[in-house]
Design an enzyme around this catalytic site. Structure first.
Site, PDB file in Angstrom:
ATOM      1  N   GLY A  22      27.046  47.138 -16.371  1.00  0.00           N
ATOM      2  CA  GLY A  22      26.483  45.890 -16.913  1.00  0.00           C
ATOM      3  C   GLY A  22      27.517  45.120 -17.719  1.00  0.00           C
ATOM      4  O   GLY A  22      27.229  44.624 -18.802  1.00  0.00           O
ATOM      5  N   ARG A  25      28.578  40.570 -19.364  1.00  0.00           N
ATOM      6  CA  ARG A  25      28.344  39.773 -20.581  1.00  0.00           C
ATOM      7  C   ARG A  25      27.985  40.707 -21.736  1.00  0.00           C
ATOM      8  O   ARG A  25      27.884  41.928 -21.556  1.00  0.00           O
ATOM      9  CB  ARG A  25      27.217  38.762 -20.335  1.00  0.00           C
ATOM     10  CG  ARG A  25      25.887  39.427 -20.049  1.00  0.00           C
ATOM     11  CD  ARG A  25      24.817  38.419 -19.692  1.00  0.00           C
ATOM     12  NE  ARG A  25      23.501  39.032 -19.876  1.00  0.00           N
ATOM     13  CZ  ARG A  25      22.373  38.530 -19.422  1.00  0.00           C
ATOM     14  NH1 ARG A  25      22.381  37.412 -18.742  1.00  0.00           N
ATOM     15  NH2 ARG A  25      21.233  39.137 -19.650  1.00  0.00           N
ATOM     16  N   SER A 152      19.380  52.467 -28.441  1.00  0.00           N
ATOM     17  CA  SER A 152      18.935  51.346 -29.278  1.00  0.00           C
ATOM     18  C   SER A 152      18.258  51.904 -30.520  1.00  0.00           C
ATOM     19  O   SER A 152      17.669  52.989 -30.495  1.00  0.00           O
ATOM     20  CB  SER A 152      17.921  50.497 -28.508  1.00  0.00           C
ATOM     21  OG  SER A 152      17.256  49.616 -29.397  1.00  0.00           O
ATOM     22  N   TYR A 165      10.240  50.099 -23.619  1.00  0.00           N
ATOM     23  CA  TYR A 165      11.679  50.018 -23.940  1.00  0.00           C
ATOM     24  C   TYR A 165      12.068  51.175 -24.859  1.00  0.00           C
ATOM     25  O   TYR A 165      13.081  51.849 -24.640  1.00  0.00           O
ATOM     26  CB  TYR A 165      11.962  48.663 -24.604  1.00  0.00           C
ATOM     27  CG  TYR A 165      13.420  48.428 -24.953  1.00  0.00           C
ATOM     28  CD1 TYR A 165      14.363  48.132 -23.970  1.00  0.00           C
ATOM     29  CD2 TYR A 165      13.850  48.480 -26.277  1.00  0.00           C
ATOM     30  CE1 TYR A 165      15.699  47.899 -24.302  1.00  0.00           C
ATOM     31  CE2 TYR A 165      15.184  48.246 -26.619  1.00  0.00           C
ATOM     32  CZ  TYR A 165      16.099  47.958 -25.623  1.00  0.00           C
ATOM     33  OH  TYR A 165      17.422  47.736 -25.949  1.00  0.00           O
ATOM     34  N   LYS A 169      14.759  54.212 -24.172  1.00  0.00           N
ATOM     35  CA  LYS A 169      15.956  54.392 -24.996  1.00  0.00           C
ATOM     36  C   LYS A 169      15.937  55.721 -25.771  1.00  0.00           C
ATOM     37  O   LYS A 169      16.992  56.291 -26.057  1.00  0.00           O
ATOM     38  CB  LYS A 169      16.112  53.203 -25.959  1.00  0.00           C
ATOM     39  CG  LYS A 169      16.460  51.891 -25.248  1.00  0.00           C
ATOM     40  CD  LYS A 169      17.845  51.962 -24.596  1.00  0.00           C
ATOM     41  CE  LYS A 169      18.316  50.633 -24.061  1.00  0.00           C
ATOM     42  NZ  LYS A 169      19.671  50.694 -23.487  1.00  0.00           N
ATOM     43  N   ILE A 198      21.737  42.640 -32.105  1.00  0.00           N
ATOM     44  CA  ILE A 198      23.075  42.185 -31.738  1.00  0.00           C
ATOM     45  C   ILE A 198      22.966  40.846 -31.007  1.00  0.00           C
ATOM     46  O   ILE A 198      22.112  40.690 -30.118  1.00  0.00           O
ATOM     47  CB  ILE A 198      23.765  43.233 -30.807  1.00  0.00           C
ATOM     48  CG1 ILE A 198      23.675  44.654 -31.408  1.00  0.00           C
ATOM     49  CG2 ILE A 198      25.205  42.832 -30.514  1.00  0.00           C
ATOM     50  CD1 ILE A 198      24.342  44.847 -32.762  1.00  0.00           C
TER      51      ILE A 198
END
Ligand code: NAI
Length: 257
Positions: A22, A25, A152, A165, A169, A198
């Site tokens: 990934g 970016r 995360s 999510y 994680k 972030i």
């Protein structure tokens, strides 16, 4: 020691081969830039080859390192196998894997669709497992290596509206600890970072209210940058962290203290 010798000795990944997933970016791109800046041959991987090719050229010109683009959809076992196959052919091994690819889909538990659950786990959890499988084989041939998984803060604390999510994680932390135990005898270290909030496209996808709420919860009173996370990823990838494995390091400006 002369200035140039000192600068050269601070290139922590000279001669190493690194793969970032990934990497087009955000945290992935910032990490790829930093690893290349420290002398690694870096594979910028992702799903948009044209974009990656242009970025690879730019990062290579900036860093002077060899930077290659690589098509790699972490949810597709055939794509993972093919990508690691080409790394093997070109380098006979791999030293660093940064499992960065991730997706965020917020929804209250009553509203989460099965398709979104599968997508989030497909990228954030199964993607990490697929890549660790292949990377560990290539690293073992090299006599060791370092895997850095991007978890995360939500995987540590949980959060309302983010059960899926958070689960995906938290699983990454479980993978990190298990593989650290399993792969230590082969001198492969496995660690994770747990970023807080972030400033990337992912964070900017939140509503302005949620965005501000998150910033207000940061003790250091500023949102983190992709470079803040990349620095810790570099540390874990490098010989500076030679005796560190199985750890999850928060990069959150004090959100979690
Ligand atoms: P981002 O959305 O800018 O970058 C994620 C990258 O993953 C993108 O380049 C995307 O194309 C790629 N990706 C998605 N699905 C993929 C797939 N199937 N195969 C390959 N690549 C795929 O987000 P950001 O913020 O840079 O996130 C990077 C990592 O950091 C993610 O794992 C995210 O969960 C984690 N993170 C981010 C936080 C933040 O506040 N931005 C906080 C905590 C963790």
């Amino acid at each position: 020691m002369s200035g140039s010798e000192s600068a050269a000795s601070n290139r922590w990944l000279q001669g190493k081969v690194a793969l970032v997933t990934g990497a087009a970016r955000g945290i992935g791109l910032a990490s790829a830039r930093l690893l290349a800046g420290h002398g690694a041959t870096v594979y910028l991987s992702g799903r948009r080859l044209e974009l990656l090719e242009a970025l690879a050229q730019e990062v290579s010109e900036q860093s002077g390192a060899v930077v290659r683009s690589l098509l790699l959809d972490v949810t597709d076992p055939a794509s993972v196998s093919k990508a690691f196959g080409s790394i093997h052919r070109e380098n006979k091994g791999l030293d660093v894997l940064v499992n960065n690819a991730g997706v965020l889909k917020d929804a209250l538990i009553g509203m989460v669709g099965a398709e979104d659950m599968a997508t989030v786990f497909g990228v954030n959890t199964f993607g990490v497992l697929h890549c660790c499988q292949y990377a560990s084989r290539l690293m073992a041939r090299r006599g060791g290596g370092s895997i850095v998984n991007v978890s995360s803060i939500i995987g540590v604390t949980g959060n309302a509206g983010q059960a899926v999510y958070a689960a995906s994680k938290s699983a990454v932390i479980g993978i990190t600890k298990s593989l650290a135990k399993e792969l230590a005898p082969q001198n492969i270290r496995v660690n994770a970072v747990a970023p807080g909030f972030i400033d990337t496209d992912m964070a900017r996808s939140l509503s302005p209210e949620k965005f501000q709420e998150r910033v207000d919860s940061i003790k250091m009173k500023r949102i983190g940058t992709a470079e803040d996370v990349a620095g810790v990823i570099l540390f874990l990838a490098s010989p500076l962290a030679e005796y560190v494995t199985g750890q999850t390091i928060g990069v959150d400006g004090g959100m979690l203290i």
